[in-house]
Scaffold this motif. Structure first.
Motif, PDB file in Angstrom:
ATOM      1  N   UNK A 230      39.399  63.701  35.624  1.00  0.00           N
ATOM      2  CA  UNK A 230      38.328  63.452  34.605  1.00  0.00           C
ATOM      3  C   UNK A 230      37.162  62.633  35.592  1.00  0.00           C
ATOM      4  N   UNK A 231      36.676  61.700  34.970  1.00  0.00           N
ATOM      5  CA  UNK A 231      35.556  60.786  35.557  1.00  0.00           C
ATOM      6  C   UNK A 231      35.817  59.301  35.531  1.00  0.00           C
ATOM      7  N   UNK A 232      35.910  58.693  36.749  1.00  0.00           N
ATOM      8  CA  UNK A 232      36.139  57.361  36.305  1.00  0.00           C
ATOM      9  C   UNK A 232      35.050  56.568  37.437  1.00  0.00           C
ATOM     10  N   UNK A 233      34.344  55.376  36.771  1.00  0.00           N
ATOM     11  CA  UNK A 233      33.697  54.429  37.419  1.00  0.00           C
ATOM     12  C   UNK A 233      34.476  53.405  38.203  1.00  0.00           C
ATOM     13  N   UNK A 234      34.227  53.007  39.292  1.00  0.00           N
ATOM     14  CA  UNK A 234      34.872  52.307  40.252  1.00  0.00           C
ATOM     15  C   UNK A 234      34.039  51.118  40.621  1.00  0.00           C
ATOM     16  N   UNK A 235      34.411  50.060  40.384  1.00  0.00           N
ATOM     17  CA  UNK A 235      33.423  48.850  40.453  1.00  0.00           C
ATOM     18  C   UNK A 235      34.311  47.869  41.636  1.00  0.00           C
ATOM     19  N   UNK A 236      33.462  47.348  42.673  1.00  0.00           N
ATOM     20  CA  UNK A 236      34.335  46.468  43.372  1.00  0.00           C
ATOM     21  C   UNK A 236      34.025  44.877  43.299  1.00  0.00           C
ATOM     22  N   UNK A 237      35.228  44.274  43.271  1.00  0.00           N
ATOM     23  CA  UNK A 237      35.267  42.877  43.068  1.00  0.00           C
ATOM     24  C   UNK A 237      36.110  42.154  43.853  1.00  0.00           C
ATOM     25  N   UNK A 238      36.195  40.749  43.724  1.00  0.00           N
ATOM     26  CA  UNK A 238      37.065  39.751  44.610  1.00  0.00           C
ATOM     27  C   UNK A 238      38.604  40.342  44.869  1.00  0.00           C
ATOM     28  N   UNK A 239      39.161  41.076  43.771  1.00  0.00           N
ATOM     29  CA  UNK A 239      40.269  41.451  43.787  1.00  0.00           C
ATOM     30  C   UNK A 239      40.527  43.119  43.780  1.00  0.00           C
ATOM     31  N   UNK A 240      39.612  43.638  44.406  1.00  0.00           N
ATOM     32  CA  UNK A 240      39.740  44.927  44.656  1.00  0.00           C
ATOM     33  C   UNK A 240      38.619  45.783  43.671  1.00  0.00           C
TER      34      UNK A 240
END
Length: 400
Positions: A230-240
């Motif tokens: 499907x479709x996933x949104x990926x957001x970067x953060x301090x923990x990955x």
């Protein structure tokens, strides 16, 4: 007021209201002019739009089958900057000014063989010479098999990583097996040193394309990834990287997505556009659920189910509507006799209803990739498309 005067007043209002409606419709009638700038493309695998030479104009870059080239704005003179980096085809390109000097950095992917999920693939960073019209020096980086798509993406520190997405996971057969390893490549200060990589995600199979979600200049950029699940949104953060699923597909019903782009309606409401399944026939619109949790799955609606091997997608405000319209291209690969082309979908509704379509190219572009940017400085977005069997590169000038 006398009845006849009321009727006359109503007639006048209705008349001028009708004129305003006609005027509004006239304002949104798309008007584009096609210009073919190359008729000898091998396979127009991947496009990028960026300023290569630092003159303030946006140039066109192309990962062609056997060469990496750029076309110099405004005359569109063709410059070859790399040739036959690997035995098999070049397949993708990423170009962006990542150090603020006004000139783009370039990376490319090659050794394209989707059937080989063990030994195929290659990733290169190209080092420019003083004269950027000459050959650039390739630096080969580590890679996963089936290198397929790449983009320069701004990270938490404000620097730019090269995000690379293979088509398949290592050793996969028929899309089954290990997940696709999406990697972030971190450029070293000294290019003689190796590039470190970190894993973005490996939760998807058969990932075909991904998109950078627009962000404020001070913020890191997140991604939309399209693939088998499907479709996933990926957001970067301090923990990955954190995952938020826009749509989850099941083999018994929905068969995954190939292309994905982000858009927004006039009120600022976001949407996601996809081509489904991979190399599919449907242009699909996803909108957030009106009720329920903010991280819930989005609502799905098919805008068009007549594509023949859909393979290119872009979302821009081409018509000055204060929303993002959708441009979709299809190539009819291995489907002899089917027409190819590029279509524009647009709406004036803030709720994403009542879409209209306009044919930008009828059977003159077997569209492998397309992108949009203001190429002539008139503040309108122009479209660029690269062909496969049509073996061409075209600009669709926006004459709004």
């Amino acid at each position: 007021m006398h009845h006849s005067k009321v009727c006359f007043f109503g007639f006048v209002v209705a008349f001028f209201w009708g004129l305003s409606e006609v005027s509004l419709l006239a304002q949104v009638v798309p008007h584009f002019k096609a210009q073919e700038i190359d008729s000898s493309v091998g396979i127009g695998y991947g496009l990028a739009l960026a300023d290569v030479d630092g003159d303030g104009r946006t140039d066109i870059l192309l990962a062609d089958k056997d060469m990496i080239v750029w076309y110099q704005n405004p005359e569109w003179k063709k410059h070859i900057i790399a040739e036959k980096l690997t035995d098999k085809d070049h397949v993708c390109i990423a170009a962006r000014d990542i150090n603020g000097d006004g000139k783009c950095e370039i990376a490319v992917g090659a050794q394209w063989n989707p059937a080989d999920t063990v030994d195929s693939g290659a990733v290169f960073y190209l080092v420019p010479p003083a004269d950027r019209t000459q050959l650039w020096k390739p630096i080969q980086l580590s890679h996963e098999p089936t290198t397929h798509r790449m983009r320069w993406v701004r990270n938490l520190a404000g620097r730019y990583d090269l995000i690379v997405a293979p088509l398949h996971g290592r050793g996969n057969k028929n899309g089954e097996g290990a997940g696709v390893r999406i990697l972030a490549y971190h450029m070293p200060d000294d290019l003689s040193h190796s590039w470190n990589t970190t894993l973005v995600t490996d939760a998807m199979h058969a990932t075909h394309n991904f998109e950078i979600v627009p962000a404020m200049p001070s913020d890191p950029e997140s991604l939309l990834l399209a693939g088998r699940e499907g479709i996933v949104r990926l957001t970067s953060g301090e923990k990955g990287w954190r995952s938020q699923w826009i749509a989850k597909h099941d083999k018994s019903e929905l068969l995954g997505a190939g292309e994905v782009r982000s858009g927004a309606f006039a009120g600022g409401q976001p949407y996601v556009a996809t081509i489904e399944p991979m190399h599919g026939h449907q242009l699909v619109l996803y909108t957030p659920p009106p009720e329920g949790p903010k991280d819930g799955l989005w609502q799905r609606r098919v805008l068009d189910d007549t594509l023949v091997d859909g393979h290119a997608l872009a979302c821009h405000d081409l018509l000055g509507l204060n929303n993002r319209q959708i441009v979709v291209g299809w190539r009819a690969h291995h489907k002899v006799g089917d027409r190819v082309g590029v279509k524009l979908f647009y709406t004036t509704k803030e709720d994403g209803n009542e879409w209209q379509e306009h044919l930008l190219d009828d059977n003159g572009m077997a569209c492998e990739d397309l992108m949009g940017a203001d190429l002539d400085g008139d503040r309108d977005v122009d479209m660029v498309a690269a062909g496969r069997s049509s073996k061409n590169l075209k600009i669709y000038w926006n004459l709004r």
